[in-house]
Design a protein around this motif. Structure first.
Motif, PDB file in Angstrom:
ATOM      1  N   ASP A 139       8.471   0.618   7.657  1.00 24.02           N
ATOM      2  CA  ASP A 139       8.870   0.161   6.599  1.00 24.02           C
ATOM      3  C   ASP A 139       8.331  -1.078   6.197  1.00 24.02           C
ATOM      4  N   ASN A 140       7.861  -1.170   4.923  1.00 21.78           N
ATOM      5  CA  ASN A 140       7.194  -2.516   4.601  1.00 21.78           C
ATOM      6  C   ASN A 140       8.252  -3.474   4.131  1.00 21.78           C
ATOM      7  N   ASP A 141       9.449  -3.162   3.865  1.00 22.27           N
ATOM      8  CA  ASP A 141      10.259  -4.043   3.348  1.00 22.27           C
ATOM      9  C   ASP A 141      10.993  -4.853   3.943  1.00 22.27           C
ATOM     10  N   LEU A 158       0.899  -1.207   0.015  1.00 13.96           N
ATOM     11  CA  LEU A 158       0.058   0.006  -0.091  1.00 13.96           C
ATOM     12  C   LEU A 158       0.912   1.155  -0.092  1.00 13.96           C
ATOM     13  N   GLU A 159       0.306   2.167  -0.733  1.00 15.66           N
ATOM     14  CA  GLU A 159       1.179   3.408  -0.861  1.00 15.66           C
ATOM     15  C   GLU A 159       1.435   4.029   0.460  1.00 15.66           C
ATOM     16  N   PRO A 160       2.380   4.665   1.036  1.00 16.47           N
ATOM     17  CA  PRO A 160       2.527   5.150   2.249  1.00 16.47           C
ATOM     18  C   PRO A 160       1.509   6.321   2.559  1.00 16.47           C
ATOM     19  N   ALA A 161       0.938   6.869   1.795  1.00 17.65           N
ATOM     20  CA  ALA A 161      -0.294   8.055   2.234  1.00 17.65           C
ATOM     21  C   ALA A 161      -1.486   7.286   2.417  1.00 17.65           C
ATOM     22  N   ALA A 162      -1.738   6.339   1.745  1.00 14.79           N
ATOM     23  CA  ALA A 162      -3.011   5.650   1.985  1.00 14.79           C
ATOM     24  C   ALA A 162      -2.924   4.616   3.214  1.00 14.79           C
ATOM     25  N   ALA A 163      -1.590   4.252   3.274  1.00 17.51           N
ATOM     26  CA  ALA A 163      -1.428   3.556   4.678  1.00 17.51           C
ATOM     27  C   ALA A 163      -1.345   4.378   5.831  1.00 17.51           C
ATOM     28  N   GLN A 164      -0.896   5.619   5.890  1.00 17.98           N
ATOM     29  CA  GLN A 164      -1.118   6.450   6.895  1.00 17.98           C
ATOM     30  C   GLN A 164      -2.557   6.859   7.350  1.00 17.98           C
ATOM     31  N   GLU A 165      -3.476   6.906   6.083  1.00 20.58           N
ATOM     32  CA  GLU A 165      -4.674   7.439   6.221  1.00 20.58           C
ATOM     33  C   GLU A 165      -5.520   6.172   7.153  1.00 20.58           C
TER      34      GLU A 165
END
Length: 142
Positions: free
Chosen positions: A140-142, A106-113
């Motif tokens: 970090d998702n990695d 998930l893109e960081p902005a969407a994940a933060q939301e």
């Protein structure tokens, strides 16, 4: 009080150096005082670990709820909660939490939301809001 959906009762004997058990006997644990609190760091758990565990499970359920409402698959996600027992300038003790969400794919902005939305609906977050310092971070998702 609002309509109660579920109640849990636990009893402690001996404080931080004793034992805790749930009324339904599904949980029965020895407690030990960590070295950082002047204890012997014995094999038992402690109240901060128990709170962190419950908070992590509850927050992850809230995260899954808000994600499913937005039709977002977060099946590989995880939530960690760190509970700190902190001493204030006046010698009193408080709790502080750090909630770390890992949401791969998930893109960081969407994940933060999603994390912010979960923090707004999680019963543990709502109960502690304004009472303890709390930080919610995307790791970090990695």
């Amino acid at each position: 009080m609002a309509n109660t959906l579920y109640s849990a009762t636990s009893t402690a004997w001996g404080g931080r150096e004793g034992r805790v058990a749930a009324s339904d006997n599904r949980l029965d644990l020895q407690l030990s005082v960590p070295k950082g609190l002047g204890g012997d760091d014995g094999p038992g758990t402690n109240p901060e670990q128990l709170f962190a565990t419950g908070y992590a499970a509850c927050f992850h359920s809230a995260l899954k709820l808000v994600a499913s409402g937005k039709k977002i698959d977060i099946s590989d996600s995880a939530v960690s909660v760190t509970v700190n027992l902190v001493i204030n300038d006046d010698g009193s003790l408080d709790l502080a939490t750090k909630i770390e969400g890992q949401i791969p794919g998930l893109e960081p902005a969407a994940a933060q939301e999603l994390l912010a939305a979960a923090h707004a609906v999680c019963p543990y977050s709502r109960a502690t809001k304004g009472n303890i310092s709390s930080q919610v971070v995307l790791v970090d998702n990695d």
